[in-house]
Motif scaffolding. Structure first.
Motif, PDB file in Angstrom:
ATOM      1  N   VAL A  12      34.638  42.090  46.457  1.00  0.00           N
ATOM      2  CA  VAL A  12      35.996  41.909  46.681  1.00  0.00           C
ATOM      3  C   VAL A  12      36.593  40.557  46.127  1.00  0.00           C
ATOM      4  O   VAL A  12      37.553  40.578  45.307  1.00  0.00           O
ATOM      5  CB  VAL A  12      36.635  42.181  48.056  1.00  0.00           C
ATOM      6  N   LEU A  13      35.764  39.527  46.234  1.00  0.00           N
ATOM      7  CA  LEU A  13      36.112  38.276  46.060  1.00  0.00           C
ATOM      8  C   LEU A  13      36.166  38.197  44.403  1.00  0.00           C
ATOM      9  O   LEU A  13      37.122  37.609  43.767  1.00  0.00           O
ATOM     10  CB  LEU A  13      35.110  37.227  46.426  1.00  0.00           C
ATOM     11  N   PHE A  14      35.329  38.618  43.711  1.00  0.00           N
ATOM     12  CA  PHE A  14      35.328  38.697  42.384  1.00  0.00           C
ATOM     13  C   PHE A  14      35.828  39.882  41.743  1.00  0.00           C
ATOM     14  O   PHE A  14      35.589  40.124  40.328  1.00  0.00           O
ATOM     15  CB  PHE A  14      33.754  38.649  42.017  1.00  0.00           C
ATOM     16  N   PHE A  15      36.436  40.779  42.443  1.00  0.00           N
ATOM     17  CA  PHE A  15      36.967  41.954  41.913  1.00  0.00           C
ATOM     18  C   PHE A  15      38.287  41.487  40.921  1.00  0.00           C
ATOM     19  O   PHE A  15      39.138  40.857  41.354  1.00  0.00           O
ATOM     20  CB  PHE A  15      37.815  42.959  43.171  1.00  0.00           C
ATOM     21  N   ARG A  16      38.334  42.192  39.826  1.00  0.00           N
ATOM     22  CA  ARG A  16      39.619  42.010  39.130  1.00  0.00           C
ATOM     23  C   ARG A  16      39.927  43.582  38.561  1.00  0.00           C
ATOM     24  O   ARG A  16      39.060  44.146  38.187  1.00  0.00           O
ATOM     25  CB  ARG A  16      39.133  41.035  37.565  1.00  0.00           C
ATOM     26  N   SER A  17      41.332  43.439  38.808  1.00  0.00           N
ATOM     27  CA  SER A  17      41.953  44.714  38.194  1.00  0.00           C
ATOM     28  C   SER A  17      41.824  45.178  36.773  1.00  0.00           C
ATOM     29  O   SER A  17      41.323  44.054  35.927  1.00  0.00           O
ATOM     30  CB  SER A  17      43.349  44.764  38.655  1.00  0.00           C
ATOM     31  N   LYS A  36      42.382  40.359  45.569  1.00  0.00           N
ATOM     32  CA  LYS A  36      42.221  41.242  46.296  1.00  0.00           C
ATOM     33  C   LYS A  36      41.573  40.734  47.849  1.00  0.00           C
ATOM     34  O   LYS A  36      41.982  41.464  48.783  1.00  0.00           O
ATOM     35  CB  LYS A  36      41.260  42.339  45.828  1.00  0.00           C
ATOM     36  N   LEU A  37      40.919  39.815  47.732  1.00  0.00           N
ATOM     37  CA  LEU A  37      40.203  39.268  48.939  1.00  0.00           C
ATOM     38  C   LEU A  37      41.200  38.955  49.948  1.00  0.00           C
ATOM     39  O   LEU A  37      41.423  39.185  51.131  1.00  0.00           O
ATOM     40  CB  LEU A  37      39.286  38.368  48.885  1.00  0.00           C
ATOM     41  N   PHE A  40      32.464  35.371  56.458  1.00  0.00           N
ATOM     42  CA  PHE A  40      32.579  34.681  55.104  1.00  0.00           C
ATOM     43  C   PHE A  40      33.689  33.785  55.172  1.00  0.00           C
ATOM     44  O   PHE A  40      33.401  32.368  54.912  1.00  0.00           O
ATOM     45  CB  PHE A  40      32.820  35.733  53.907  1.00  0.00           C
ATOM     46  N   ASN A  74      36.077  51.552  46.087  1.00  0.00           N
ATOM     47  CA  ASN A  74      35.639  50.711  45.210  1.00  0.00           C
ATOM     48  C   ASN A  74      34.681  49.994  46.043  1.00  0.00           C
ATOM     49  O   ASN A  74      34.582  50.261  47.219  1.00  0.00           O
ATOM     50  CB  ASN A  74      36.483  49.460  44.840  1.00  0.00           C
ATOM     51  N   TRP A 118      42.797  30.422  45.051  1.00  0.00           N
ATOM     52  CA  TRP A 118      42.066  31.465  44.344  1.00  0.00           C
ATOM     53  C   TRP A 118      41.451  32.677  45.300  1.00  0.00           C
ATOM     54  O   TRP A 118      41.706  33.882  44.919  1.00  0.00           O
ATOM     55  CB  TRP A 118      40.730  30.876  43.545  1.00  0.00           C
ATOM     56  N   ILE A 119      40.886  32.261  46.398  1.00  0.00           N
ATOM     57  CA  ILE A 119      40.394  33.308  47.185  1.00  0.00           C
ATOM     58  C   ILE A 119      41.427  34.203  47.893  1.00  0.00           C
ATOM     59  O   ILE A 119      41.738  35.210  48.130  1.00  0.00           O
ATOM     60  CB  ILE A 119      39.771  32.362  48.405  1.00  0.00           C
ATOM     61  N   VAL A 157      42.817  41.898  51.599  1.00  0.00           N
ATOM     62  CA  VAL A 157      41.865  42.090  52.643  1.00  0.00           C
ATOM     63  C   VAL A 157      41.972  41.363  54.019  1.00  0.00           C
ATOM     64  O   VAL A 157      42.172  41.742  55.169  1.00  0.00           O
ATOM     65  CB  VAL A 157      40.487  42.464  52.127  1.00  0.00           C
ATOM     66  N   PRO A 159      32.364  41.564  50.721  1.00  0.00           N
ATOM     67  CA  PRO A 159      33.260  40.381  50.635  1.00  0.00           C
ATOM     68  C   PRO A 159      32.992  39.944  49.227  1.00  0.00           C
ATOM     69  O   PRO A 159      34.110  39.628  48.718  1.00  0.00           O
ATOM     70  CB  PRO A 159      32.824  39.571  51.542  1.00  0.00           C
ATOM     71  N   PHE A 160      31.995  39.892  48.664  1.00  0.00           N
ATOM     72  CA  PHE A 160      31.790  39.304  47.600  1.00  0.00           C
ATOM     73  C   PHE A 160      32.219  40.180  46.189  1.00  0.00           C
ATOM     74  O   PHE A 160      32.865  39.446  45.344  1.00  0.00           O
ATOM     75  CB  PHE A 160      30.229  38.526  47.113  1.00  0.00           C
ATOM     76  N   SER A 181      31.928  41.138  58.391  1.00  0.00           N
ATOM     77  CA  SER A 181      31.402  40.521  57.233  1.00  0.00           C
ATOM     78  C   SER A 181      32.671  39.304  56.527  1.00  0.00           C
ATOM     79  O   SER A 181      32.191  38.167  56.115  1.00  0.00           O
ATOM     80  CB  SER A 181      30.870  41.111  56.109  1.00  0.00           C
ATOM     81  N   TYR A 182      33.921  39.995  56.531  1.00  0.00           N
ATOM     82  CA  TYR A 182      34.829  39.126  55.836  1.00  0.00           C
ATOM     83  C   TYR A 182      35.198  37.894  56.720  1.00  0.00           C
ATOM     84  O   TYR A 182      35.441  36.791  56.401  1.00  0.00           O
ATOM     85  CB  TYR A 182      36.173  40.086  55.618  1.00  0.00           C
ATOM     86  N   ARG A 208      47.719  42.201  33.330  1.00  0.00           N
ATOM     87  CA  ARG A 208      46.626  41.425  34.079  1.00  0.00           C
ATOM     88  C   ARG A 208      47.609  39.931  33.810  1.00  0.00           C
ATOM     89  O   ARG A 208      47.751  39.746  32.755  1.00  0.00           O
ATOM     90  CB  ARG A 208      45.466  41.482  33.599  1.00  0.00           C
TER      91      ARG A 208
END
Lengths: 649, 247, 388
Positions: B116-121, C243-244, C271, B109, C238-239, C247, B113-114, C267-268, C2
């Motif tokens: 991944v942050l806004f990733f929704r399964s 998935k973030l 951030f 995928n 939320w963060i 990681v 970072p962004f 980057s992570y 979900r």
């Protein structure tokens, strides 16, 4: 010109020669000037003294001294001078030559000579020529000091005449130096002064530089045309060498231009002339901008109530119409040129010496950082353990020194006891800490950092509770007082030399332990591969414990050393901890040479920055840390980096 | 070879005077299954370190793909995004997280970072995860923290994470270490199947395992290629025998 | 399959409910809007504590989740405080100056007003000129932007430099500590433009609300702090829950492995470092108007280490742990050092807590690290799990 000096000298020597002077007694000589001596004035006393000195009577200096000290009395009846011993109501008279008691007198019959301050000063300077040749070296030194303190032209001949017969070599040098400085300023002919100035060129001392700067002193000048007769030091172009504002101020000061009218002046003038809510035809409420105020002021000026404004253009024109310059106070350009040349030579040498001095300072700072950091480098390098309490171990070492001095008053002995004792105590503390805390946290370096920080704040507060918040002294032995002086600029205190030596000793010792002993071999084995070391029969537990103890023990010794030149407080550890970490990180972990390189770099850097910005050590530290942060960017693993798989990731 | 995927050409690397890799040249085609063997210190792991960007060589070239990109200027993550997956000698899965989270992280995928942050399964992603879990035999352990898996299961999970990345080149370091016989067989199967569509490079000590892979073998010794060919071919080579048995 | 974010994280709801209830109770008991049982100064203490809780959860995200032990977040906190303090001080001084100049016969020019404000503010460090950094001090909006931008940019630049060169672990901790020290030392200088060690003061006086009693202002700031904590908690929850978060925890546990999965670890980290720095700045901007004064000593490295201590005692890797730790330790600390705790007479020696609190804190901190690495939050977890 030397010939002239010699002639001068010779004439003085003839005058002073004692052979001619034995005929008349001092009293007789004095009586010829009785009135002037009995009631001297600032003006007349000079001539009298000259005449007296000309007789070169051997008893004269003593008389002058007593006279100056207000210890001479005159008998009203016959005007004879006596030294006295004051009794309750009678006075014992003492002959001024033989110093024998010659009788007594009632106080009413006698008058004390009370020369005023001005007269006493003149007597004093007359005395100097005698004191300069006094058999007592202390008094000769005092006389030289007196001349050096207040240099004036009339001391030169006396000083010159007292050089040749000076028995003490050091004082003789001083006298000729001083004579050179006096001659540079006050010799009668230009040639003599230039020669003297050239002779100063090899002397770095501050007073010589002051003399030369005095000769080179300048006065700011302004004129319509550049004057021909002045000895111009520098022409100042408005806008480049001098701002227009300053140039105009100089014009105003020289009455060559009308005074500037500032915004504050305008405001004051307007406030003064307010009438009926109006000033200069404008309501006061509108006067809240510079524009309206200026208009109102111009209106006032048109009515002749205030001086007119000078516009910027007018000011610029006036400035441009004049020449600005710096003129030497000394008229002879030959002399100022010579002085400039000498001063340049001197300043060049001073700069070199300062560089050398700075290097010495930096070396001593580097050795302090090395001492403070090497223990940390060992624990960090070998065990990967960050010991935030390392600074507190330094503090414990310093307090150990302080406590030992409470019981052992001999400072040399107490330091000799304190060094091993501090090592023992902090070694013990380190081992205890390793056993109780750190060994449970191996492979959790961040938590070790925090746990040792907990110990650090506890120890710091504990020290505060025991020893109080005020700084405690740790006095160095007497033989460490003072400094090793190379010349007037380069000097280093013995304590710093001692710390430097201590750092060298520790460098050698640690290198020896690590490279030449069984313990060192095992330590290096554990550093490189703990698992493998363990499988080869090395007990990593024991090695870790000893290493930690060693690192802490060295911190204790560093504490004694640091305490000798800084104050011992409960917070002294935290002053060094960040620098120590920096040293280790910059140098490269796990390497004694790296720590040495790191300490040197940080020491030299800090001194270098301080030198560039001497007013502000805070700024120096800020810049240094920023530099280190940037340095880490380019060498993340420090100056001496381990490479390959052993370095780990 | 026109289907060359990876070309390592004349690479050398030195650690503090020790030459770990010495003028090494290897070519991997796509698809291909390749085994790399060699005694300790032959430079097998360093070879993988160089390809994946962990170690920078002193000289030489590493060329990737159809467009002949050099891997030497890239960071580890960029190389991984090019489609090179690596499995370490010691199984390294994220033990604090579940099998599902481990696989989801590895799944191909966007990696920013962004993103991944806004990733929704979504169901198709969940479906992929379940599929992968089935392939590595962990379908019943999806919500188990991976720290409590057995050693072999961790190895599989890591292989699963590799497959989830859908790489074009798989670098596998001693996959069979510490596995039971049955587990080894299943591992072999997974690798052979994977090699049908992509390049797979296996570093292994175990000759039996290499034999079962039944593929081209490269023998490394002192940082360079000693012999290359089928297992029977290289084991017949006298120098190889000397290297393996001579000391 | 979900689920919504909240339903996945019931603990967030519990936390928000508790925070809301707490805010309500405090409001009812306050002098400003309620029964007057709780003093205004204690309301301020509570409000400040909420700000500390906010920076603590930021610290927890960066350390507990991402594994970066930053010893610099209190510097960001302080920078936020300075940014808002500049406006507060400027605007308030302006009011005073304009009032005092109103009596003059000739009204002042704008420049005269600014000069007078400059003299008022910088007289204490022997200056009257406004440094460049005060260029926006007259604008609340721009200074509020500074609250976010200054810590954010500093974190971005510093983080970019540090992470780029792969500085990790204790090295990074020391580097962040050095950054904090450099900043504090810089601010200590008189010519730093921020009044040297005098710092900025009088921040409790809110310009435009001179007539409003402190009792009211304090409760408003308390609400604002509670709201900020609530928003911050939701944001970070939320963060870290998605998935973030997965990681980030992976980076904490094995950074190299994450890199080989194709994630650009730097980057992570950047951030997380930056975003938490921004939140720290906001927390500081809310804290210092309640404290009334900010000076460089607040930024000293020790403060950031205390922050780490709170998070560790509260329990890393769980946001409510950070909140518990910050609230518990900071309130306890002000109780002990404020003379609230009774002395213990031992006969031969009396333990005065003002002297011994730090010793107790240090030792208990070691104990927590050794015996309860999960902190108070860990104990809390165990209790909750035991009850079905």
């Amino acid at each position: 010109m030397i010939r002239i000096l010699l002639v001068l000298l010779a004439s003085w020597l003839t005058v002073l020669s004692p052979v001619q002077a034995q005929e008349a007694s001092l009293q007789d000589v004095l009586q010829t000037h009785q009135e002037e001596i009995a009631s001297p004035s600032r003006r007349s006393v000079g001539e009298v003294l000259e005449a007296l000195v000309a007789t070169a009577h051997p008893d004269l200096p003593r008389f002058l001294e007593r006279w100056q000290a207000r210890e001479v009395w005159v008998r009203d009846a016959d005007g004879l001078f006596f030294f006295v011993e004051e009794g309750a109501d009678a006075i014992t008279l003492i002959d001024i030559t033989s110093l024998e008691v010659v009788g007594t007198a009632a106080k009413a019959e006698m008058t004390e000579l009370r020369p005023n301050g001005g007269v006493r000063r003149v007597i004093g300077s007359a005395l100097v020529q005698f004191q300069l040749s006094d058999p007592d070296i202390e008094r000769r030194i005092a006389a030289v000091d007196a001349i050096a303190r207040a240099m004036s032209a009339d001391q030169l001949p006396a000083l010159l005449s007292a050089i040749d017969n000076e028995p003490d070599a050091a004082l003789k040098t001083r006298k000729s130096r001083l004579a050179g400085m006096l001659a540079a300023s006050f010799a009668e002919t230009e040639e003599a002064r230039i020669a003297a100035i050239a002779g100063l060129g090899s002397d770095l001392s501050v007073d010589v530089r002051a003399v030369l700067n005095q000769i080179l002193s300048t006065t700011e000048g302004v004129a319509a045309e550049m004057p021909d007769d002045a000895n111009i030091a520098r022409v100042q172009m408005p806008g480049t060498d001098i701002t227009y504002t300053d140039a105009y101020d100089r014009l105003v000061a020289a009455n060559l231009a009308p005074a500037r009218i500032s915004n504050a002046d305008i405001l004051a003038a307007l406030t003064e002339h307010v009438a009926g809510g109006m000033v200069g035809g404008i309501p006061t409420a509108q006067l809240n901008t510079l524009e309206t105020r200026r208009i109102a002021y111009t209106a006032l000026a048109a009515d002749g109530l205030v001086p007119p404004l000078v516009t910027d253009a007018e000011r610029t024109a006036m400035v441009d119409a004049h020449s600005f310059f710096l003129a030497y106070d000394e008229d002879s350009s030959a002399i100022t040129d010579a002085a400039r040349a000498s001063l340049d030579t001197i300043e060049q040498k001073v700069a070199l010496s300062q560089a050398a001095d700075l290097t010495l300072d930096a070396l001593s700072l580097a050795s302090i950082y090395f001492l403070a950091a090497i223990g940390l480098a060992i624990t960090f390098g070998v065990m990967g353990v960050i010991n935030m309490a390392h600074g507190e171990f330094i503090m414990m070492g310093a307090y150990t020194g302080y406590v030992v001095q409470l019981f052992v008053p001999d400072y040399t002995l107490s330091i000799l006891i304190a060094l091993p004792l501090a090592f023992a105590i902090t070694f013990g503390a380190g081992v205890a800490m390793e056993r109780t805390v750190i060994r449970w946290l191996y492979h959790r370096p961040l938590e070790t950092l925090l746990a040792t920080f907990g110990i650090s704040i506890a120890l710091q507060q504990l020290a505060k509770n025991i020893f109080g918040t005020q700084a405690r002294p740790l006095t160095s032995p007497e033989w460490l007082d003072g400094a090793l002086v190379f010349n007037d600029v380069i000097a280093i205190s013995y304590i710093r030399i001692a710390i430097f030596v201590l750092a060298l000793v520790f460098l050698a010792l640690i290198l020896f332990v690590l490279k030449r002993t069984r313990l060192g071999l095992e330590v290096r084995a554990v550093t490189q591969n703990p698992g493998m070391a363990a499988s080869m029969g090395i007990n990593p537990d024991r090695i870790n414990m000893l290493t930690f103890g060693l690192g802490s023990g060295i911190a204790g010794i560093a504490g004694v050393a640091i305490g000798l030149y800084a104050k011992v407080t409960s917070e002294m550890g935290s002053d060094y901890i960040v620098q120590s970490f920096m040293t280790v990180v910059v140098g490269g972990v796990g390497n004694v040479w790296g720590t040495l390189a790191g300490a040197s770099m940080i020491g030299f850097l800090q001194k270098g920055i301080e030198w560039m910005n001497p007013s502000n050590t805070l700024a120096a530290q800020t810049f240094m840390i920023l530099f280190i942060i940037l340095f880490i960017q380019f060498r993340p693993k420090g100056i001496v980096a381990l490479k390959g798989r052993a370095a780990g990731d | 070879m026109n289907n060359t995927l990876l070309e390592v050409d004349g690479v050398s690397v030195t650690f503090d005077g020790f030459r770990a890799i010495n003028n090494l040249s290897i070519q991997i085609a796509e698809p291909e299954l390749r085994a790399i063997i060699g005694p300790n210190g032959a430079g097998k792991t360093t070879f993988m370190d160089i390809i994946t960007g962990k170690t920078r060589p002193d000289e030489g070239k590493v060329i990737w793909g159809e467009r002949n990109i050099s891997l030497l200027k890239m960071s580890e993550s960029q190389i991984a995004q090019q489609g090179i997956g690596r499995k370490f000698q010691k199984p390294t899965v994220f033990e604090a997280q579940t099998v599902r989270e481990n696989l989801a992280m590895a799944l191909k995928n966007k990696r920013g970072p962004f993103d991944v942050l806004f990733f929704r399964s979504n169901p198709s992603i969940e479906g992929e995860i379940v599929e992968l879990a089935e392939e590595i035999g962990l379908q019943d352990a999806l919500d188990t923290p991976s720290g409590i898996l057995s050693h072999g299961q961790k190895q599989w999970l890591e292989i699963g994470m590799l497959l989830a990345q859908d790489p074009r080149l798989l670098l596998v370091d001693e996959p069979a270490a510490g596995m039971t016989q049955a587990e080894r067989e299943q591992t072999t199967e997974i690798l052979v199947r994977a090699a049908q569509t992509r390049a797979v490079v296996v570093v292994e000590h175990d000759m039996e395992f290499v034999r079962r892979l039944n593929c081209k073998v490269t023998v490394l010794h002192e940082g360079s290629v000693l012999a290359e060919g089928s297992l029977d071919h290289v084991t017949a080579n006298q120098t190889v025998i000397d290297v393996y048995l001579g000391r | 399959m979900r689920k919504t974010f909240i339903s996945q994280n019931p603990s967030v709801l519990w936390f928000l409910a508790a925070l809301g209830l707490f805010t309500l109770i405090v409001t009812i008991l306050s002098e400003g809007f309620g029964l007057g049982i709780v003093s205004t100064s204690f309301i301020k203490t509570l409000g400040k504590t909420l700000c500390l809780c906010l920076i603590a959860i930021a610290m927890d995200v960066v350390w507990g989740y991402c594994g970066i032990l930053s010893l610099g977040h209190f510097a960001f906190f302080g920078l936020g405080g300075y940014a808002i303090g500049m406006w507060l001080m400027y605007a308030r001084t302006e009011t005073i100056v304009v009032e005092s100049l109103a009596g003059n016969i000739i009204p002042p020019t704008e420049q005269e007003v600014i000069d007078a404000i400059g003299t008022q503010i910088f007289g204490v460090v022997g200056s009257s000129e406004f440094p460049l950094i005060w260029a926006f001090a007259d604008s609340l909006v721009l200074q509020l932007l500074m609250v976010v931008l200054v810590p954010g940019l500093l974190a971005l630049v510093f983080g970019w430099l540090a992470f780029r060169s792969r500085v990790t672990g204790v090295y990074l901790s020391i580097l962040t500590q050095a950054m904090t020290l450099a900043l504090a030392l810089y601010l200590f200088q008189n010519d730093s433009g921020l009044r040297g060690n005098n710092g900025l003061s009088g921040l409790q006086n809110i310009p435009g609300f001179e007539a409003t009693p402190q009792a009211t202002i304090s409760i408003v700031f308390f609400w604002a702090s509670a709201f900020a904590l609530c928003a911050g908690y939701l944001f970070f929850a939320w963060i870290v829950s998605g998935k973030l978060g997965s990681v980030l925890r992976a980076i904490r546990d094995n950074e190299a492995r994450v890199r080989f999965l194709g994630y650009h670890v730097e980057s992570y980290k950047l951030f997380v470092f930056t975003i938490t720095a921004v939140v720290s700045g906001i927390a500081g901007a809310l804290y210092y108007p309640q404290a009334g004064i900010i000076n460089p000593a607040e930024i000293a490295p020790i403060a950031s280490i205390y922050l780490a201590v709170w998070v560790a005692i509260g329990g890393r890797g769980r946001l409510y742990g950070a909140v518990i730790g910050a609230a518990f330790v900071s309130l306890l600390s002000s109780w002990f050092t404020g003379g609230g705790a009774p002395d213990i007479p031992l006969g031969f020696y009396t333990i005065q807590w003002t002297d011994w609190w730090l010793v107790l804190l240090g030792v208990s901190f070691v104990a927590v690290t050794l015996f309860f690495p999960q902190g108070i939050g860990g104990l809390f977890d165990k209790l909750v799990r035991k009850q079905p």
